[in-house]
Design a protein around this motif. Sequence first.
Motif, PDB file in Angstrom:
ATOM      1  N   ARG A 282     -17.651 -21.673   1.035  1.00  5.30           N
ATOM      2  CA  ARG A 282     -16.665 -20.535   0.551  1.00  5.30           C
ATOM      3  C   ARG A 282     -17.499 -19.415  -0.019  1.00  5.30           C
ATOM      4  O   ARG A 282     -18.520 -19.601  -0.642  1.00  5.30           O
ATOM      5  CB  ARG A 282     -15.893 -21.235  -0.808  1.00  5.30           C
ATOM      6  N   LYS A 283     -16.854 -18.342   0.318  1.00  2.94           N
ATOM      7  CA  LYS A 283     -17.410 -17.006   0.079  1.00  2.94           C
ATOM      8  C   LYS A 283     -17.196 -16.625  -1.491  1.00  2.94           C
ATOM      9  O   LYS A 283     -16.234 -17.367  -1.932  1.00  2.94           O
ATOM     10  CB  LYS A 283     -16.745 -15.872   0.811  1.00  2.94           C
ATOM     11  N   GLU A 284     -18.435 -15.990  -1.954  1.00  4.91           N
ATOM     12  CA  GLU A 284     -18.249 -15.828  -3.487  1.00  4.91           C
ATOM     13  C   GLU A 284     -17.001 -15.253  -4.171  1.00  4.91           C
ATOM     14  O   GLU A 284     -16.421 -15.364  -4.982  1.00  4.91           O
ATOM     15  CB  GLU A 284     -19.499 -15.385  -4.151  1.00  4.91           C
ATOM     16  N   VAL A 285     -16.664 -14.158  -3.351  1.00  2.00           N
ATOM     17  CA  VAL A 285     -15.402 -13.427  -3.498  1.00  2.00           C
ATOM     18  C   VAL A 285     -14.543 -13.059  -2.238  1.00  2.00           C
ATOM     19  O   VAL A 285     -15.177 -12.765  -1.505  1.00  2.00           O
ATOM     20  CB  VAL A 285     -15.719 -11.906  -4.208  1.00  2.00           C
ATOM     21  N   GLU A 286     -13.562 -13.589  -2.487  1.00  2.00           N
ATOM     22  CA  GLU A 286     -12.572 -13.225  -0.942  1.00  2.00           C
ATOM     23  C   GLU A 286     -11.264 -12.491  -1.385  1.00  2.00           C
ATOM     24  O   GLU A 286     -10.625 -12.656  -2.558  1.00  2.00           O
ATOM     25  CB  GLU A 286     -12.174 -14.820  -0.630  1.00  2.00           C
ATOM     26  N   GLN A 287     -11.019 -11.636  -0.641  1.00  2.00           N
ATOM     27  CA  GLN A 287      -9.726 -10.792  -0.436  1.00  2.00           C
ATOM     28  C   GLN A 287      -9.055 -11.042   0.807  1.00  2.00           C
ATOM     29  O   GLN A 287      -9.903 -10.856   1.969  1.00  2.00           O
ATOM     30  CB  GLN A 287     -10.038  -9.253  -0.990  1.00  2.00           C
ATOM     31  N   ASP A 288      -7.771 -10.937   1.097  1.00  2.00           N
ATOM     32  CA  ASP A 288      -7.257 -10.706   1.987  1.00  2.00           C
ATOM     33  C   ASP A 288      -7.539  -9.178   2.621  1.00  2.00           C
ATOM     34  O   ASP A 288      -7.100  -8.256   1.782  1.00  2.00           O
ATOM     35  CB  ASP A 288      -5.655 -10.837   1.834  1.00  2.00           C
ATOM     36  N   PRO A 289      -8.068  -9.132   3.737  1.00  2.00           N
ATOM     37  CA  PRO A 289      -8.329  -7.716   3.998  1.00  2.00           C
ATOM     38  C   PRO A 289      -7.155  -6.972   4.427  1.00  2.00           C
ATOM     39  O   PRO A 289      -7.355  -5.504   4.484  1.00  2.00           O
ATOM     40  CB  PRO A 289      -8.987  -7.913   5.506  1.00  2.00           C
ATOM     41  N   GLY A 290      -5.975  -7.417   4.521  1.00  2.00           N
ATOM     42  CA  GLY A 290      -4.718  -6.558   5.036  1.00  2.00           C
ATOM     43  C   GLY A 290      -4.866  -6.128   6.426  1.00  2.00           C
ATOM     44  O   GLY A 290      -5.405  -6.827   7.153  1.00  2.00           O
ATOM     45  N   PRO A 291      -4.294  -5.088   6.863  1.00  2.00           N
ATOM     46  CA  PRO A 291      -3.679  -4.170   5.774  1.00  2.00           C
ATOM     47  C   PRO A 291      -2.202  -4.489   5.398  1.00  2.00           C
ATOM     48  O   PRO A 291      -1.534  -4.987   6.307  1.00  2.00           O
ATOM     49  CB  PRO A 291      -3.542  -2.680   6.828  1.00  2.00           C
ATOM     50  N   PHE A 292      -2.118  -3.960   4.284  1.00  2.00           N
ATOM     51  CA  PHE A 292      -0.751  -4.234   3.897  1.00  2.00           C
ATOM     52  C   PHE A 292       0.003  -2.604   3.878  1.00  2.00           C
ATOM     53  O   PHE A 292      -0.468  -1.655   3.553  1.00  2.00           O
ATOM     54  CB  PHE A 292      -0.629  -4.499   2.073  1.00  2.00           C
ATOM     55  N   ASN A 293       0.938  -3.003   4.815  1.00  2.00           N
ATOM     56  CA  ASN A 293       1.813  -1.680   4.973  1.00  2.00           C
ATOM     57  C   ASN A 293       3.131  -1.765   4.364  1.00  2.00           C
ATOM     58  O   ASN A 293       3.855  -2.746   4.648  1.00  2.00           O
ATOM     59  CB  ASN A 293       2.032  -1.682   6.672  1.00  2.00           C
ATOM     60  N   VAL A 294       3.445  -0.985   3.358  1.00  2.00           N
ATOM     61  CA  VAL A 294       4.403  -1.161   2.754  1.00  2.00           C
ATOM     62  C   VAL A 294       5.386   0.483   2.568  1.00  2.00           C
ATOM     63  O   VAL A 294       4.574   1.447   2.589  1.00  2.00           O
ATOM     64  CB  VAL A 294       4.123  -1.445   1.096  1.00  2.00           C
ATOM     65  N   PRO A 295       6.673   0.285   2.273  1.00  2.00           N
ATOM     66  CA  PRO A 295       7.486   1.488   2.310  1.00  2.00           C
ATOM     67  C   PRO A 295       7.010   1.974   0.485  1.00  2.00           C
ATOM     68  O   PRO A 295       6.916   1.364  -0.502  1.00  2.00           O
ATOM     69  CB  PRO A 295       8.700   1.243   2.307  1.00  2.00           C
ATOM     70  N   GLU A 296       7.284   3.546   0.489  1.00  2.00           N
ATOM     71  CA  GLU A 296       7.284   3.882  -0.701  1.00  2.00           C
ATOM     72  C   GLU A 296       8.032   3.316  -1.808  1.00  2.00           C
ATOM     73  O   GLU A 296       9.311   2.892  -1.352  1.00  2.00           O
ATOM     74  CB  GLU A 296       7.495   5.465  -0.722  1.00  2.00           C
ATOM     75  N   GLY A 297       7.718   3.122  -2.884  1.00  2.00           N
ATOM     76  CA  GLY A 297       8.662   2.379  -3.977  1.00  2.00           C
ATOM     77  C   GLY A 297       8.506   1.094  -4.041  1.00  2.00           C
ATOM     78  O   GLY A 297       9.120   0.080  -4.838  1.00  2.00           O
ATOM     79  N   ALA A 298       7.896   0.142  -3.042  1.00  2.00           N
ATOM     80  CA  ALA A 298       7.651  -1.082  -3.162  1.00  2.00           C
ATOM     81  C   ALA A 298       6.582  -1.578  -3.796  1.00  2.00           C
ATOM     82  O   ALA A 298       5.832  -0.900  -4.432  1.00  2.00           O
ATOM     83  CB  ALA A 298       7.379  -1.687  -1.579  1.00  2.00           C
ATOM     84  N   THR A 299       7.066  -2.928  -4.362  1.00  2.00           N
ATOM     85  CA  THR A 299       5.926  -3.586  -4.914  1.00  2.00           C
ATOM     86  C   THR A 299       4.904  -4.340  -4.331  1.00  2.00           C
ATOM     87  O   THR A 299       5.470  -4.869  -3.194  1.00  2.00           O
ATOM     88  CB  THR A 299       6.761  -4.533  -6.033  1.00  2.00           C
ATOM     89  N   VAL A 300       3.532  -4.445  -4.349  1.00  2.00           N
ATOM     90  CA  VAL A 300       2.875  -5.088  -3.513  1.00  2.00           C
ATOM     91  C   VAL A 300       1.744  -5.721  -4.702  1.00  2.00           C
ATOM     92  O   VAL A 300       1.290  -5.204  -5.687  1.00  2.00           O
ATOM     93  CB  VAL A 300       1.972  -4.196  -2.620  1.00  2.00           C
ATOM     94  N   ALA A 301       1.366  -6.924  -4.124  1.00  2.00           N
ATOM     95  CA  ALA A 301       0.404  -7.506  -4.826  1.00  2.00           C
ATOM     96  C   ALA A 301      -0.948  -8.126  -4.157  1.00  2.00           C
ATOM     97  O   ALA A 301      -0.771  -8.452  -2.939  1.00  2.00           O
ATOM     98  CB  ALA A 301       1.066  -8.883  -5.510  1.00  2.00           C
ATOM     99  N   PHE A 302      -1.888  -8.009  -4.632  1.00  2.00           N
ATOM    100  CA  PHE A 302      -3.205  -8.496  -4.005  1.00  2.00           C
ATOM    101  C   PHE A 302      -3.864  -9.435  -4.956  1.00  2.00           C
ATOM    102  O   PHE A 302      -3.704  -9.555  -6.016  1.00  2.00           O
ATOM    103  CB  PHE A 302      -4.232  -7.249  -4.070  1.00  2.00           C
ATOM    104  N   ASN A 303      -4.211 -10.619  -4.240  1.00  2.00           N
ATOM    105  CA  ASN A 303      -5.155 -11.540  -5.061  1.00  2.00           C
ATOM    106  C   ASN A 303      -6.532 -11.667  -4.499  1.00  2.00           C
ATOM    107  O   ASN A 303      -6.967 -10.990  -3.356  1.00  2.00           O
ATOM    108  CB  ASN A 303      -4.466 -13.073  -4.547  1.00  2.00           C
ATOM    109  N   CYS A 304      -7.425 -12.106  -5.211  1.00  2.00           N
ATOM    110  CA  CYS A 304      -8.760 -12.206  -4.884  1.00  2.00           C
ATOM    111  C   CYS A 304      -9.143 -13.462  -5.605  1.00  2.00           C
ATOM    112  O   CYS A 304      -9.053 -13.901  -6.797  1.00  2.00           O
ATOM    113  CB  CYS A 304      -9.605 -10.854  -5.661  1.00  2.00           C
ATOM    114  N   THR A 305      -9.944 -14.150  -4.896  1.00  2.00           N
ATOM    115  CA  THR A 305     -10.441 -15.547  -5.543  1.00  2.00           C
ATOM    116  C   THR A 305     -12.140 -15.409  -5.621  1.00  2.00           C
ATOM    117  O   THR A 305     -12.694 -14.933  -4.725  1.00  2.00           O
ATOM    118  CB  THR A 305     -10.330 -16.870  -4.754  1.00  2.00           C
TER     119      THR A 305
END
Lengths: 112, 115
Positions: A1-24
């Motif tokens: 398991r990597k020390e710090v992992e993030q979803d690389p995305g990309p996250f493509n969202v419209p203006e006004g949207a709510t977006v959440a990122f996680n990191c373990t």
Amino acid sequence: RKEVEQDPGPFNVPEGATVAFNCTYSNSASQSFFWYRQDCRKEPKLLMSVYSSGNEDGRFTAQLNRASQYISLLIRDSKLSDSATYLCVVMNYGGSQGNLIFGKGTKLSVKP
Amino acid sequence: GAVVSQHPSRVICKSGTSVKIECRSLDFQATTMFWYRQFPKQSLMLMATSNEGSKATYEQGVEKDKFLINHASLTLSTLTVTSAHPEDSSFYICSALDSSTSPLHFGNGTRLTVT
């Protein structure tokens, strides 16, 4: 398991949207946590520190879950200017030195 | 807020020459400074950790004789890329720690192009 992992995305969202990122993170003894924002070809800039109680700064909310060893970043009402790469950073301390672990970043693209 | 100054911001040099990059903490004492490298579309990669008055600690795969780090004072660390080659072309960023619990403060980065 990597020390710090993030979803690389990309996250493509419209203006006004709510977006959440996680990191373990893998080291249960990690002591400090941060979210940085990096624009293309620029240096990372601190977005916010992450505290155990959770913290909010305007449209941005950061939370830490020590039991599950993850941190999150929530962006509400996304703006075009939020488009960037968001880096999760975990810091461990030994004496006076900081052992710094970067996630690879999550790319966010906010579209009109 | 704390400021880290990195100089130069951009440098173009010929293959075989050496380039020195400076990283200064302007309003705080940085016992620890970090040097990173970032290739296009890739994440930051830690190259070395520089502690004032002692030898730098290099990450695996980073040649200490090629990337010379000097942290002679609490406000200045330098990275010298010796005998630069085109594959050393990258974005180099320094950061500094002003206490054991505060976040990092980053320099503006140096874009190195080796021709």
